[in-house]
Design a protein around this motif. Structure first.
Motif, PDB file in Angstrom:
ATOM      1  N   ARG A  39       0.833  -1.205   0.000  1.00  0.00           N
ATOM      2  CA  ARG A  39       0.000   0.000   0.000  1.00  0.00           C
ATOM      3  C   ARG A  39       0.872   1.262   0.000  1.00  0.00           C
ATOM      4  O   ARG A  39       0.420   2.341   0.364  1.00  0.00           O
ATOM      5  N   GLY A  40       2.129   1.094  -0.355  1.00  0.00           N
ATOM      6  CA  GLY A  40       3.010   2.241  -0.540  1.00  0.00           C
ATOM      7  C   GLY A  40       3.845   2.626   0.649  1.00  0.00           C
ATOM      8  O   GLY A  40       4.770   3.423   0.532  1.00  0.00           O
ATOM      9  N   GLY A  41       3.543   2.087   1.846  1.00  0.00           N
ATOM     10  CA  GLY A  41       4.302   2.457   3.036  1.00  0.00           C
ATOM     11  C   GLY A  41       3.397   2.531   4.257  1.00  0.00           C
ATOM     12  O   GLY A  41       2.544   1.664   4.477  1.00  0.00           O
ATOM     13  N   MET A  42       3.528   3.590   5.032  1.00  0.00           N
ATOM     14  CA  MET A  42       2.774   3.717   6.278  1.00  0.00           C
ATOM     15  C   MET A  42       1.341   4.154   5.989  1.00  0.00           C
ATOM     16  O   MET A  42       1.091   5.092   5.228  1.00  0.00           O
ATOM     17  N   VAL A  43       0.395   3.451   6.589  1.00  0.00           N
ATOM     18  CA  VAL A  43      -1.020   3.773   6.418  1.00  0.00           C
ATOM     19  C   VAL A  43      -1.727   3.712   7.759  1.00  0.00           C
ATOM     20  O   VAL A  43      -1.267   3.061   8.704  1.00  0.00           O
ATOM     21  N   TRP A  44      -2.846   4.426   7.839  1.00  0.00           N
ATOM     22  CA  TRP A  44      -3.759   4.289   8.972  1.00  0.00           C
ATOM     23  C   TRP A  44      -5.030   3.650   8.455  1.00  0.00           C
ATOM     24  O   TRP A  44      -5.556   4.038   7.408  1.00  0.00           O
ATOM     25  N   MET A  45      -5.542   2.668   9.180  1.00  0.00           N
ATOM     26  CA  MET A  45      -6.804   2.027   8.821  1.00  0.00           C
ATOM     27  C   MET A  45      -7.669   1.920  10.065  1.00  0.00           C
ATOM     28  O   MET A  45      -7.181   1.554  11.141  1.00  0.00           O
ATOM     29  N   GLY A  46      -8.931   2.247   9.921  1.00  0.00           N
ATOM     30  CA  GLY A  46      -9.831   2.168  11.061  1.00  0.00           C
ATOM     31  C   GLY A  46     -11.173   2.802  10.778  1.00  0.00           C
ATOM     32  O   GLY A  46     -11.552   3.018   9.624  1.00  0.00           O
ATOM     33  N   LYS A  47     -11.895   3.144  11.846  1.00  0.00           N
ATOM     34  CA  LYS A  47     -13.232   3.709  11.722  1.00  0.00           C
ATOM     35  C   LYS A  47     -13.147   5.226  11.565  1.00  0.00           C
ATOM     36  O   LYS A  47     -12.400   5.901  12.271  1.00  0.00           O
ATOM     37  N   LEU A  48     -13.948   5.735  10.639  1.00  0.00           N
ATOM     38  CA  LEU A  48     -14.006   7.170  10.395  1.00  0.00           C
ATOM     39  C   LEU A  48     -15.225   7.768  11.083  1.00  0.00           C
ATOM     40  O   LEU A  48     -16.325   7.206  11.024  1.00  0.00           O
ATOM     41  N   ASN A  49     -15.037   8.904  11.742  1.00  0.00           N
ATOM     42  CA  ASN A  49     -16.130   9.654  12.366  1.00  0.00           C
ATOM     43  C   ASN A  49     -16.857   8.881  13.460  1.00  0.00           C
ATOM     44  O   ASN A  49     -17.918   9.301  13.910  1.00  0.00           O
ATOM     45  N   GLY A  50     -16.283   7.747  13.876  1.00  0.00           N
ATOM     46  CA  GLY A  50     -16.928   6.970  14.926  1.00  0.00           C
ATOM     47  C   GLY A  50     -18.240   6.337  14.505  1.00  0.00           C
ATOM     48  O   GLY A  50     -19.007   5.872  15.346  1.00  0.00           O
ATOM     49  N   GLY A  83     -18.567   3.734  12.374  1.00  0.00           N
ATOM     50  CA  GLY A  83     -18.401   2.359  11.939  1.00  0.00           C
ATOM     51  C   GLY A  83     -17.891   2.204  10.526  1.00  0.00           C
ATOM     52  O   GLY A  83     -17.535   1.101  10.113  1.00  0.00           O
ATOM     53  N   THR A  84     -17.862   3.289   9.754  1.00  0.00           N
ATOM     54  CA  THR A  84     -17.362   3.219   8.378  1.00  0.00           C
ATOM     55  C   THR A  84     -15.846   3.074   8.400  1.00  0.00           C
ATOM     56  O   THR A  84     -15.140   3.903   8.988  1.00  0.00           O
ATOM     57  N   ARG A  85     -15.340   2.029   7.757  1.00  0.00           N
ATOM     58  CA  ARG A  85     -13.899   1.815   7.757  1.00  0.00           C
ATOM     59  C   ARG A  85     -13.263   2.562   6.599  1.00  0.00           C
ATOM     60  O   ARG A  85     -13.820   2.652   5.508  1.00  0.00           O
ATOM     61  N   GLY A  86     -12.088   3.118   6.875  1.00  0.00           N
ATOM     62  CA  GLY A  86     -11.372   3.856   5.856  1.00  0.00           C
ATOM     63  C   GLY A  86      -9.881   3.642   5.994  1.00  0.00           C
ATOM     64  O   GLY A  86      -9.409   2.965   6.916  1.00  0.00           O
ATOM     65  N   ALA A  87      -9.131   4.212   5.067  1.00  0.00           N
ATOM     66  CA  ALA A  87      -7.674   4.079   5.091  1.00  0.00           C
ATOM     67  C   ALA A  87      -7.050   5.329   4.493  1.00  0.00           C
ATOM     68  O   ALA A  87      -7.568   5.877   3.513  1.00  0.00           O
ATOM     69  N   PHE A  88      -5.949   5.788   5.102  1.00  0.00           N
ATOM     70  CA  PHE A  88      -5.218   6.929   4.592  1.00  0.00           C
ATOM     71  C   PHE A  88      -3.728   6.615   4.576  1.00  0.00           C
ATOM     72  O   PHE A  88      -3.191   6.089   5.561  1.00  0.00           O
ATOM     73  N   PRO A  89      -3.032   6.943   3.484  1.00  0.00           N
ATOM     74  CA  PRO A  89      -1.568   6.898   3.526  1.00  0.00           C
ATOM     75  C   PRO A  89      -1.078   8.054   4.381  1.00  0.00           C
ATOM     76  O   PRO A  89      -1.693   9.125   4.419  1.00  0.00           O
ATOM     77  N   ILE A  90       0.032   7.852   5.095  1.00  0.00           N
ATOM     78  CA  ILE A  90       0.578   8.888   5.972  1.00  0.00           C
ATOM     79  C   ILE A  90       1.842   9.463   5.340  1.00  0.00           C
ATOM     80  O   ILE A  90       2.764   8.725   5.004  1.00  0.00           O
ATOM     81  N   TYR A  91       1.880  10.782   5.192  1.00  0.00           N
ATOM     82  CA  TYR A  91       3.039  11.440   4.600  1.00  0.00           C
ATOM     83  C   TYR A  91       3.564  12.528   5.535  1.00  0.00           C
ATOM     84  O   TYR A  91       2.859  12.987   6.448  1.00  0.00           O
ATOM     85  N   HIS A  92       4.809  12.945   5.317  1.00  0.00           N
ATOM     86  CA  HIS A  92       5.442  13.931   6.191  1.00  0.00           C
ATOM     87  C   HIS A  92       4.701  15.266   6.104  1.00  0.00           C
ATOM     88  O   HIS A  92       4.430  15.780   5.026  1.00  0.00           O
ATOM     89  N   GLY A  93       4.380  15.816   7.288  1.00  0.00           N
ATOM     90  CA  GLY A  93       3.668  17.090   7.343  1.00  0.00           C
ATOM     91  C   GLY A  93       2.159  16.957   7.265  1.00  0.00           C
ATOM     92  O   GLY A  93       1.444  17.966   7.330  1.00  0.00           O
ATOM     93  N   MET A  94       1.654  15.744   7.157  1.00  0.00           N
ATOM     94  CA  MET A  94       0.207  15.523   7.078  1.00  0.00           C
ATOM     95  C   MET A  94      -0.458  15.919   8.393  1.00  0.00           C
ATOM     96  O   MET A  94       0.056  15.662   9.479  1.00  0.00           O
ATOM     97  N   ARG A  95      -1.608  16.578   8.287  1.00  0.00           N
ATOM     98  CA  ARG A  95      -2.372  16.965   9.476  1.00  0.00           C
ATOM     99  C   ARG A  95      -3.739  16.307   9.432  1.00  0.00           C
ATOM    100  O   ARG A  95      -4.400  16.287   8.392  1.00  0.00           O
ATOM    101  N   ILE A  96      -4.150  15.753  10.568  1.00  0.00           N
ATOM    102  CA  ILE A  96      -5.451  15.097  10.663  1.00  0.00           C
ATOM    103  C   ILE A  96      -6.235  15.681  11.825  1.00  0.00           C
ATOM    104  O   ILE A  96      -5.660  16.210  12.788  1.00  0.00           O
ATOM    105  N   ASN A  97      -7.547  15.590  11.750  1.00  0.00           N
ATOM    106  CA  ASN A  97      -8.408  15.995  12.853  1.00  0.00           C
ATOM    107  C   ASN A  97      -8.362  14.917  13.926  1.00  0.00           C
ATOM    108  O   ASN A  97      -8.569  13.730  13.624  1.00  0.00           O
TER     109      ASN A  97
END
Length: 341
Positions: A138-149, A151-165
């Motif tokens: 999947r290209g390297g480091m990723v986060w996988m889990g529930k979005l917005n609480g 139950g919807t599962r999602g995935a994001f690649p993590i890159y340097h300087g990335m900001r998340i809520n």
């Protein structure tokens, strides 16, 4: 990163005493876990929290004169060693907090680490609604889990300087993940020229036992490779195999298998030639199993050499993107960003 939200960390900083000997170092969780903490800092006149896990050791090269001066000053962690040519290499290690990221007043977490080890990913997973992992497909480091609480599962690649809520785990800037998949119709047409090669080789490998297969492969390498060298670059063998596909399919297949070390055959043949050992490895694939692995590898190499076989696919808004042999490109604001390894 719900467990690292700004309100919680601000409350800890206002109600808990800092670690002894510091004015801005506070525990994230249990006070006894003193390698997991946050530092209170300031950016643009705003209070921010730097999340820390342990220490980071940085290698710094020195000249001989710099090394001598620091040695006189009693600087710790100085090192030197003598090279093979008699010269000396001087260096030191600088130790600093291993900062994983920064939590800001807008309740965002910014990834600022140089790299993230297994322990780092484990800590961040503990404080989020999912988990962080490194996935080469999947290209390297990723986060996988529930979005917005919800139950919807999602995935994001993590890159340097990335900001998340910190609450929703969604990136502040939308991410587009661009991948490739094989157009099966185009791929089928492309592989049509290899049908006879595969059919002939499969029949022959099914009929051979392992010992006969190994001895035949030694003869094939000796016959087709200059000087019968078993230690050349793999391209030297595949270039010969390419020419033999139609005229000597089994020889071609064996050279491919040897070149790409399918079934550990490069290692096994070297041992056989060097010592005439009757048993080649603790795990032996059957000739037919090696053929099947060869077929997968050769198909992959053929696809990679023909860009027209691929279709572009995009994943947005945290859509789960599957593991892929063909790699991913991560785009933010129309610019490619580098995903953490």
């Amino acid at each position: 990163m719900q467990g690292l939200n700004y309100t919680r960390l601000d409350s800890i900083a206002n109600s808990v005493s800092p670690y002894r000997g510091s004015l801005n170092r506070f525990p994230i969780g249990s006070r006894r876990h003193n390698t997991k903490y946050f530092l209170v800092g300031e950016e643009n006149k705003e209070r921010v929290f730097n999340i820390v896990h342990g220490q980071r050791w940085t290698h710094v090269s020195l000249t001989e004169q710099e090394h001598k001066e620091l040695e006189k000053q009693g600087t710790p962690r100085l090192n030197k060693y003598q090279d093979g040519d008699g010269s000396w290499t001087y260096y030191k290690y600088e130790v600093s907090p291993n900062i994983l990221g920064v939590v800001r007043p807008d309740n965002t977490f910014e990834f600022t680490g140089g790299r993230y080890g297994q322990g780092d990913r484990g800590i961040m997973s503990e404080y989020s609604s999912g988990y962080f992992c490194t996935d080469s497909r999947r290209g390297g480091m990723v986060w996988m889990g529930k979005l917005n609480g919800n139950g919807t599962r999602g995935a994001f690649p993590i890159y340097h300087g990335m900001r998340i809520n910190c609450e929703t785990m969604r990136p502040i800037k939308p991410i587009t993940v661009i991948g490739r998949k094989v157009d099966r119709k185009v791929g089928k047409d492309l592989l049509a020229g290899y049908t006879d090669f595969y059919m002939t080789t499969e029949v022959m490998t099914k009929a051979m036992d392992y010992d006969v297969f190994v001895k035949t492969m030694v003869e094939v390498v000796n016959e087709h490779v200059p000087s019968g060298d078993f230690y050349l670059d793999h391209k030297e063998y595949t270039s010969v195999a390419d020419k033999l596909i139609n005229t000597a399919p089994l020889d071609s297949a064996m050279l491919y298998i040897f070149a790409w070390d399918i079934g550990n055959m490069r290692w096994n043949l070297r041992r056989f030639v060097d010592s005439q050992m009757s048993r080649y490895s603790s795990h032996e694939d059957t000739p037919h199993t090696m053929f099947l692995n060869l077929k997968r590898r050769l198909n992959k190499e053929i696809y990679k050499a023909h860009e027209q076989v691929f279709k572009k696919v995009e994943y947005v808004n945290g859509e789960m993107f599957p593991p892929s042999e063909w790699g991913y490109t991560v785009m933010v604001d129309g610019v490619e960003v580098k995903q953490y390894d």
